[in-house]
Structures are given as structure tokens and as C-alpha cells.
Design a protein around this motif. Structure first.
Motif, PDB file in Angstrom:
ATOM      1  N   ASN B 473       0.829  -1.215  -0.096  1.00 33.68           N
ATOM      2  CA  ASN B 473       0.114  -0.124   0.161  1.00 33.68           C
ATOM      3  C   ASN B 473       0.862   1.294   0.111  1.00 33.68           C
ATOM      4  N   VAL B 474       1.963   1.140   0.899  1.00 35.06           N
ATOM      5  CA  VAL B 474       2.811   2.266   0.921  1.00 35.06           C
ATOM      6  C   VAL B 474       3.586   2.504  -0.382  1.00 35.06           C
ATOM      7  N   GLN B 475       4.108   1.361  -1.122  1.00 35.79           N
ATOM      8  CA  GLN B 475       4.627   1.339  -2.363  1.00 35.79           C
ATOM      9  C   GLN B 475       3.952   2.044  -3.226  1.00 35.79           C
ATOM     10  N   ILE B 476       2.867   1.594  -3.375  1.00 37.16           N
ATOM     11  CA  ILE B 476       1.746   2.228  -4.535  1.00 37.16           C
ATOM     12  C   ILE B 476       1.650   3.777  -4.486  1.00 37.16           C
ATOM     13  N   THR B 477       1.287   4.194  -2.954  1.00 34.80           N
ATOM     14  CA  THR B 477       1.074   5.608  -2.791  1.00 34.80           C
ATOM     15  C   THR B 477       2.346   6.280  -3.017  1.00 34.80           C
ATOM     16  N   PHE B 478       3.516   5.763  -2.760  1.00 36.28           N
ATOM     17  CA  PHE B 478       4.830   6.440  -2.902  1.00 36.28           C
ATOM     18  C   PHE B 478       5.037   6.860  -4.432  1.00 36.28           C
ATOM     19  N   TRP B 479       4.639   5.889  -5.298  1.00 34.76           N
ATOM     20  CA  TRP B 479       4.745   6.027  -6.706  1.00 34.76           C
ATOM     21  C   TRP B 479       3.747   7.118  -7.160  1.00 34.76           C
ATOM     22  N   LEU B 480       2.619   7.015  -6.652  1.00 36.89           N
ATOM     23  CA  LEU B 480       1.444   7.992  -7.259  1.00 36.89           C
ATOM     24  C   LEU B 480       2.034   9.248  -6.727  1.00 36.89           C
ATOM     25  N   PHE B 481       2.627   9.562  -5.658  1.00 35.08           N
ATOM     26  CA  PHE B 481       2.887  10.889  -5.341  1.00 35.08           C
ATOM     27  C   PHE B 481       4.130  11.406  -6.040  1.00 35.08           C
ATOM     28  N   ALA B 482       4.937  10.313  -6.385  1.00 37.18           N
ATOM     29  CA  ALA B 482       6.122  10.816  -7.012  1.00 37.18           C
ATOM     30  C   ALA B 482       5.695  11.297  -8.431  1.00 37.18           C
ATOM     31  N   PHE B 483       4.552  10.765  -9.246  1.00 39.79           N
ATOM     32  CA  PHE B 483       3.993  10.806 -10.398  1.00 39.79           C
ATOM     33  C   PHE B 483       3.270  12.267 -10.115  1.00 39.79           C
ATOM     34  N   LEU B 484       2.313  12.479  -9.268  1.00 36.19           N
ATOM     35  CA  LEU B 484       1.619  13.743  -9.173  1.00 36.19           C
ATOM     36  C   LEU B 484       2.463  14.973  -8.831  1.00 36.19           C
ATOM     37  N   PHE B 485       3.582  14.905  -8.106  1.00 38.63           N
ATOM     38  CA  PHE B 485       4.389  16.056  -7.763  1.00 38.63           C
ATOM     39  C   PHE B 485       5.157  16.268  -8.715  1.00 38.63           C
ATOM     40  N   THR B 486       5.547  15.285  -9.565  1.00 39.73           N
ATOM     41  CA  THR B 486       6.371  15.541 -10.405  1.00 39.73           C
ATOM     42  C   THR B 486       5.812  16.369 -11.884  1.00 39.73           C
ATOM     43  N   ALA B 487       4.375  15.923 -12.065  1.00 36.69           N
ATOM     44  CA  ALA B 487       3.614  16.708 -12.870  1.00 36.69           C
ATOM     45  C   ALA B 487       3.488  17.867 -12.585  1.00 36.69           C
ATOM     46  N   LEU B 488       3.083  18.222 -11.095  1.00 36.40           N
ATOM     47  CA  LEU B 488       2.888  19.779 -10.717  1.00 36.40           C
ATOM     48  C   LEU B 488       4.345  20.506 -10.839  1.00 36.40           C
ATOM     49  N   LEU B 489       5.416  19.941 -10.841  1.00 40.29           N
ATOM     50  CA  LEU B 489       6.644  20.490 -10.828  1.00 40.29           C
ATOM     51  C   LEU B 489       7.039  20.819 -12.119  1.00 40.29           C
ATOM     52  N   LEU B 490       6.536  20.215 -13.216  1.00 41.37           N
ATOM     53  CA  LEU B 490       6.923  20.345 -14.454  1.00 41.37           C
ATOM     54  C   LEU B 490       5.847  21.460 -15.050  1.00 41.37           C
ATOM     55  N   ALA B 491       4.718  21.461 -14.582  1.00 43.21           N
ATOM     56  CA  ALA B 491       3.552  22.425 -14.888  1.00 43.21           C
ATOM     57  C   ALA B 491       4.179  23.702 -14.330  1.00 43.21           C
ATOM     58  N   GLU B 492       4.809  23.595 -13.279  1.00 44.65           N
ATOM     59  CA  GLU B 492       5.194  25.135 -12.741  1.00 44.65           C
ATOM     60  C   GLU B 492       6.284  25.481 -13.488  1.00 44.65           C
ATOM     61  N   ILE B 493       7.200  24.789 -13.763  1.00 46.40           N
ATOM     62  CA  ILE B 493       8.243  25.173 -14.543  1.00 46.40           C
ATOM     63  C   ILE B 493       7.978  25.588 -15.982  1.00 46.40           C
ATOM     64  N   LYS B 494       7.008  24.832 -16.557  1.00 46.91           N
ATOM     65  CA  LYS B 494       6.303  25.283 -18.089  1.00 46.91           C
ATOM     66  C   LYS B 494       5.909  26.936 -17.798  1.00 46.91           C
ATOM     67  N   ILE B 495       4.970  26.812 -16.970  1.00 44.39           N
ATOM     68  CA  ILE B 495       4.223  28.164 -16.970  1.00 44.39           C
ATOM     69  C   ILE B 495       5.310  29.351 -16.494  1.00 44.39           C
ATOM     70  N   MET B 496       6.235  28.942 -15.486  1.00 50.67           N
ATOM     71  CA  MET B 496       7.229  29.737 -15.145  1.00 50.67           C
ATOM     72  C   MET B 496       8.055  30.490 -16.182  1.00 50.67           C
ATOM     73  N   LEU B 497       8.602  29.472 -17.116  1.00 50.66           N
ATOM     74  CA  LEU B 497       9.247  29.669 -18.267  1.00 50.66           C
ATOM     75  C   LEU B 497       8.713  30.694 -19.361  1.00 50.66           C
ATOM     76  N   ARG B 498       7.491  30.194 -19.535  1.00 50.22           N
ATOM     77  CA  ARG B 498       6.541  30.932 -20.618  1.00 50.22           C
ATOM     78  C   ARG B 498       6.392  32.268 -19.931  1.00 50.22           C
ATOM     79  N   GLN B 499       6.229  32.715 -18.800  1.00 50.99           N
ATOM     80  CA  GLN B 499       6.019  34.049 -18.241  1.00 50.99           C
ATOM     81  C   GLN B 499       7.354  34.693 -18.291  1.00 50.99           C
ATOM     82  N   ILE B 500       8.491  33.946 -17.942  1.00 49.92           N
ATOM     83  CA  ILE B 500       9.907  34.632 -18.111  1.00 49.92           C
ATOM     84  C   ILE B 500      10.067  35.293 -19.593  1.00 49.92           C
TER      85      ILE B 500
END
Lengths: 71, 507
Positions: B473-500
Motif C-alpha cells: 500500500n505504501v509503495q503504491i502511494t509512494f509512486w502515485l505521489f512521485a508522479f503527481l508531484f513531478t507533474a505539478l513541478l513540470l507544470a510550474e516550470i513550464k508556466i514559469m518559463l513561458r512567463q519569463i
């Protein structure tokens, strides 16, 4: 009433004039939905409050773990 | 409990905390830099500063929007993955988090709207006040979170109730104003300010390298480097206080930070070193393969006395009577007494034996400060991962030193020379943007890995804090979060770079 209308207009105009903000709000809604619905109800659906009905049972559970040898 | 489950639970919490802390520090620091820029605009009436404020405010909003609510996941984890811990800490942990939610969050979000929607709709001074209140509100949020963390490092202001098996708050102010919490708060927000200053000078440097927005970038660099230099000096002071607190309250962590196995007087700090990977407790191997030491520095840092004795891991694990250090074995014995007394207390209560109840409660109270040691199997269990703690600490300190040099150089070149002509320092500023995050995360690794095996210092090891919900259970949620947070981070970098790329003129 006038104050409420002014506050409403302030927010309404603010949201209308957003550019990047609209993308950000979409992201916030998706994220909050994932966190509060998917994670809250399907992943983190078990806690001491959902597993035990009353205070005495919760105490019994934690007490058992505190006096049991772990590592 | 399975060791694998404990490690995955640790890894999952570390992952969510590390990702959450990618967003938080930029919010903490950039909010103040934006407030400073707007203050200059209001004071001078120069519209260039208004444009500057609005540009950096947009980047602040992007970071805020992506980061907001990521901390909620940790609160869910407390309930599901750390049920014993959550119950045991009782209202000690809940009170600061509730204050954070009610006071700081509402203050932040109310004035956030004025900050973004209020241009030309509210007065200049009220708008400026709102910007400052958002900055103060963000930092107040951080204060209450760090109070909760400070309590885990140095539990004070509470009494353990054996009837409910949870801690009850005896003094709110002892918890809120704990010296560990205050030192941690100041050092952590300082790291956020440095990250924001690096972010501002790094992006400004990019504009100058591209020969775009020259005046805007130069002015931003002066504000960013001044702010960065002041907070870098502040971080040295707050870091000194943090180390002093660690020396008093978590000496094992200090010994691990320096890879110090044998205690000594007038101890130095290893400015740069490579640990001998074969070195273990009680082995005759040398500690370092290579080291450059700054004499006396550790004694001064830890105890503010140049020849103070700094205990090593051997003193703290096996004891040193001459120096007054109790062995971990002795603490384990006291912890075992505390656990046995808690069990006997409950049995006495159920059988109605009041005398036994009173007797066992007294034994429990006498040994309660060692309660967690009763869950350890052997004295060596009190030692955290030495190499990770050592290298994280040294990476943090070395990067902190580099930031001081960078901010001083950029400020000098921006005010006395023409920074636009110095490609070396422009590139150094640009490439240093991620280094701020590396330093801050390394600092958290020192703070959290360095206090292992404890979830709550001396009272509860991580193995007892975790809930037995199954490793998979913990392993599944670990990878789920890794995916979710990485997606958020990539979204931030993309929007940020566009604005810059759009630049300040786009506002």
C-alpha cells in the motif's frame, strides 16, 4: 448591501481580467480535486477514527502498540 | 513491524515533504522581495518599479498556486500512515497546525486577492499594506509548522497521560517559544529568502545574457543581491544558533553531522572531507579518507567555548562516566521500565488496584523521558545514517558560503561596475538558481535524517510511530505521489518559463 456589491464586483472583475491566473486556477481545481476526493476517499480512507468506533478502542489500539516491542 | 514497511513509510513522507518544500521557500522569500519592490515604487512613484513588482508578483503567484495544498497530503499521511504517532502527540501537534490554518492562512488568502486584483482599485498604500501582509502571513504559516517540527526535535510543554496514552499540552508558550522551534524557524525562513534572492538574480542574469530588459534586470539584481547578502549573513547567525541547540538537545545528530566517532576537547569542523566507508562504531579504521579541518570551530559552534568537549558517537552510544554521558544501554533500561510501568498501570486500573496504579504511574513519570529507548533493540540503534547526515550538512554549508560570495560579487558589480559586462557572474547567477533548493533540502535532510531513529526525540522511534498498513500500500502511494508531484513541478516550470520569456512588458 453596497459593501457586498463592491466586494462582489472587485472579485468578479479580478477573475475576468485574469490571463495566466485562469490556467493557474484550473490547475488548482484539478489538484485540490485529486487531493480532497481521490486521495482523501480512496487512498487515505483509513485512519484510527474510521477503524475504531469509540475512544476506548482507539486507546486500546495505541496502548497495544506502545507497550509492544517494535524496534 | 516489518523493517521494509517502516523504510517505505519513511521514504513516502520524505518524498512528500521534499516536494512540498520545493514550493514553500520561494513563496516565503519572493513575497518579501515583491513587498520591497512595491515599497520603492510607492516611495519614489517610479513606474519601472511598479512594472518590476507586477512581474515578480506573477512568478510568485505561479509558485504559490502550484504549491498550495501540497502540504495537505502530509496531514492525510499522519492519519493513515502514522496513526500511533498522531494519537500520541495529541493536541501538541494539532494546536500549532490549527493556529496556522485559522490565523495565517486566512490572513494570507484575504490580502492575496487585494494584491492581485487591487491594482488601480484600492489606494497605493492599502495595496502595499496588503502585499506586506501576504508576506507576513506566509511566514507566520511557516512559523506554526516549524513550531510543530521543533516540538518533535525537542518535546517540551506537555504531560503524558497514561489513561489516554497521549500527550496533553501543559504550556502553549513553552511549545510555541521553544528555543529549538525559534532557531529552526529563523534558519528555515532564511533559507527561503536565499532561494528567492537567487531566483531573482538568476532570472535577471538570463535577461542580461540575452541583452533583454536591461534596466529592469539591473535594478532587480541590485534588490535581489542586497536582500540575498543580508539574509545570507543572517543565515550564518541563525545557523550558529541552530547548531548550538543541536549540541545541547541532540548531540548524536551533531556527532553524525561531523562524522565524529571519538569525542574531544577543542574540536574542529571538517570544512571538506571524505568519510572512510569502512568506519563503523568501535572499529580502529580512520574516520576520514581525506579532510581539511578548521580548528576549534566545532567546540565554538556547539558550545560557544573554544576548548569545550564535544562528545562523539562512542561517548553517546557506550557512555562516558568521566565526562558525564549516559550510555544508550542505560537509557534503554529506563525506557523498558517506563513501558513496563505503562502496561502495569493499565492492568492495575482494570483490576481496581489503586495502590499499584499509583506506584506504576510514579515509575512511568520518573522514566518517561526515556520512553522511546524501550523500543530500541540495541544501543547502536540510536545512531542515524552517518554518511548521509555528514555529506548533507557539508553540502549545505559549502553552498551557503558560495551564496555569500555570489551575492557580494553581484551587488558590487551591479552598483560599482556594469554587471551586464561580466558574463562569468551572470552565468554563475543563472546556474546557481537550483543550488538554493539543493542547500535547503540538504538542510532538511540533516534535520530529519540526523534525528533518526526518532519520530519524537527520545519518546517515540519511527518504527512505533508508523501504522501497519502493508508495505505494498505504501509503495503504491509512494509512486502515485512521485508522479503527481513531478507533474505539478513540470507544470510550474513550464508556466514559469513561458512567463519569463514574455518578460515584464507583458503585464
Amino acid at each position: 448591501m453596497k459593501l457586498i456589491k463592491n466586494v462582489y464586483d472587485f472579485y468578479a472583475q479580478g477573475f475576468k481580467s485574469m490571463t495566466t491566473g485562469k490556467t493557474l486556477w484550473r490547475l488548482i481545481f484539478i489538484k485540490v480535486a485529486v487531493i480532497l476526493i481521490v486521495l482523501n476517499y480512496f487512498v487515505y480512507d483509513r485512519s484510527i477514527d474510521t477503524e475504531y468506533e469509540n475512544e476506548a478502542q482507539k486507546i486500546e489500539f495505541v496502548h497495544g502498540n506502545l507497550v509492544g516491542k517494535s524496534r | 513491524m516489518e523493517e521494509q514497511l517502516i523504510d517505505w513509510s519513511r521514504a513516502q513522507f520524505a518524498l512528500t515533504a521534499i516536494y512540498h518544500f520545493l514550493f514553500v521557500p520561494l513563496t516565503l522569500g519572493l513575497s518579501f522581495i515583491v513587498a520591497i519592490m512595491e515599497t520603492i515604487y510607492v516611495k519614489t512613484g517610479d513606474l519601472k518599479y511598479k512594472e518590476m513588482t507586477r512581474f515578480w508578483m506573477t512568478l510568485f503567484a505561479i509558485n504559490f498556486a502550484i504549491g498550495v495544498a501540497t502540504g495537505l497530503i502530509m496531514e492525510f499521511e499522519f492519519g493513515t500512515n502514522w496513526a500511533n504517532y498522531s494519537w500520541f502527540v495529541g493536541d501538541i501537534f494539532g494546536a500549532p497546525l490549527a493556529v496556522e490554518g485559522i490565523l495565517a492562512f486566512f490572513m494570507e488568502s484575504t490580502f492575496f486577492a487585494v494584491m492581485f486584483f487591487g491594482w488601480n482599485k484600492v489606494g497605493k498604500k492599502f495595496h502595499l499594506l496588503s502585499t506586506w501582509l501576504v508576506a507576513v502571513g506566509s511566514n507566520l504559516s511557516a512559523f506554526w509548522i516549524l513550531v510543530a517540527n521543533g516540538w518533535m526535535q525537542f518535546p517540551v510543554g506537555m504531560e503524558f497521560n497514561p489513561d489516554t496514552v497521549r500527550n496533553e499540552m501543559a504550556s502553549f508558550w513553552d511549545v510555541a517559544l521553544s528555543p529549538v522551534a525559534i532557531a529552526k524557524f529563523l534558519h528555515t525562513i532564511g533559507s527561503g529568502y536565499v532561494i528567492a534572492a537567487l531566483f531573482v538574480i538568476g532570472i535577471s542574469a538570463w535577461y542580461l545574457l540575452k541583452k533583454r530588459e536591461v534596466e529592469f534586470a539591473k535594478k532587480s539584481m541590485i534588490i535581489g543581491s542586497t536582500f540575498g547578502l543580508v539574509v545570507s549573513i543572517f543565515i550564518v547567525v541563525s545557523g550558529d544558533e541552530s547548531a548550538h541547540q543541536v549540541a545541547q538537545k541532540q548531540p548524536v545528530k551533531l556527532a553524525a553531522m561531523e562524522g565524529m566517532y571519538d569525542g574531544k576537547e577543542a574540536a574542529g569542523i571538517v570544512a571538506f572531507g571524505i568519510l572512510n566507508s569502512n568506519k563503523k562504531l568501535l572499529s580502529d579504521e580512520p574516520t576520514y579518507d581525506f579532510e581539511i579541518e578548521v580548528p576549534y570551530a566545532l567546540s565554538i559552534l556547539g558550545y560557544h567555548v573554544w576548548d569545550a568537549y564535544v562528545p562523539g558517537l562512542h561517548d553517546l552510544v557506550y557512555g562516558n562516566e568521566e565526562r558525564g554521558f549516559e550510555s544508550a544501554a542505560s537509557k534503554i533500561e529506563k525506557g523498558n521500565k517506563a513501558i513496563a510501568a505503562l502496561e502495569a498501570y493499565k492492568a492495575a486500573k482494570e483490576s481496581g488496584d489503586t495502590a499499584a496504579q499509583v506506584k506504576n504511574r510514579a515509575v512511568l513519570e520518573k522514566n518517561m523521558e526515556y520512553f522511546g529507548y524501550g523500543h530500541l533493540e540495541k544501543p547502536e540503534d540510536v545512531v542515524p545514517p552517518v554518511a548521509l547526515t555528514f555529506y548533507s550538512f557539508h553540502v549545505m554549508v559549502l553552498l551557503g558560503g558560495w551564496f555569500l560570495v555570489l551575492f557580494a560579487a553581484v551587488l558590487y558589480l551591479s552598483t560599482k561596475k556594469d554587471i551586464a559586462q561580466s558574463r562569468f557572474w551572470l552565468k554563475a547567477s543563472l546556474y546557481s538558481i537550483p543550488l538554493g533548493w539543493i542547500a535547503a533540502e540538504a538542510g532538511w535532510i540533516v534535520a530529519e535524517v540526523g534525528r533518526q531513529p526518532w519520530a519524537i526525540q527520545d519518546l517515540m522511534p519511527v518504527g512505533v510511530a508508523a501504522t501497519d498498513i502493508g508495505t505494498s500500500n505504501v509503495q503504491i502511494t509512494f509512486w502515485l505521489f512521485a508522479f503527481l508531484f513531478t507533474a505539478l513541478l513540470l507544470a510550474e516550470i513550464k508556466i514559469m518559463l513561458r512567463q519569463i520569456k514574455i518578460g515584464p512588458k507583458g503585464h
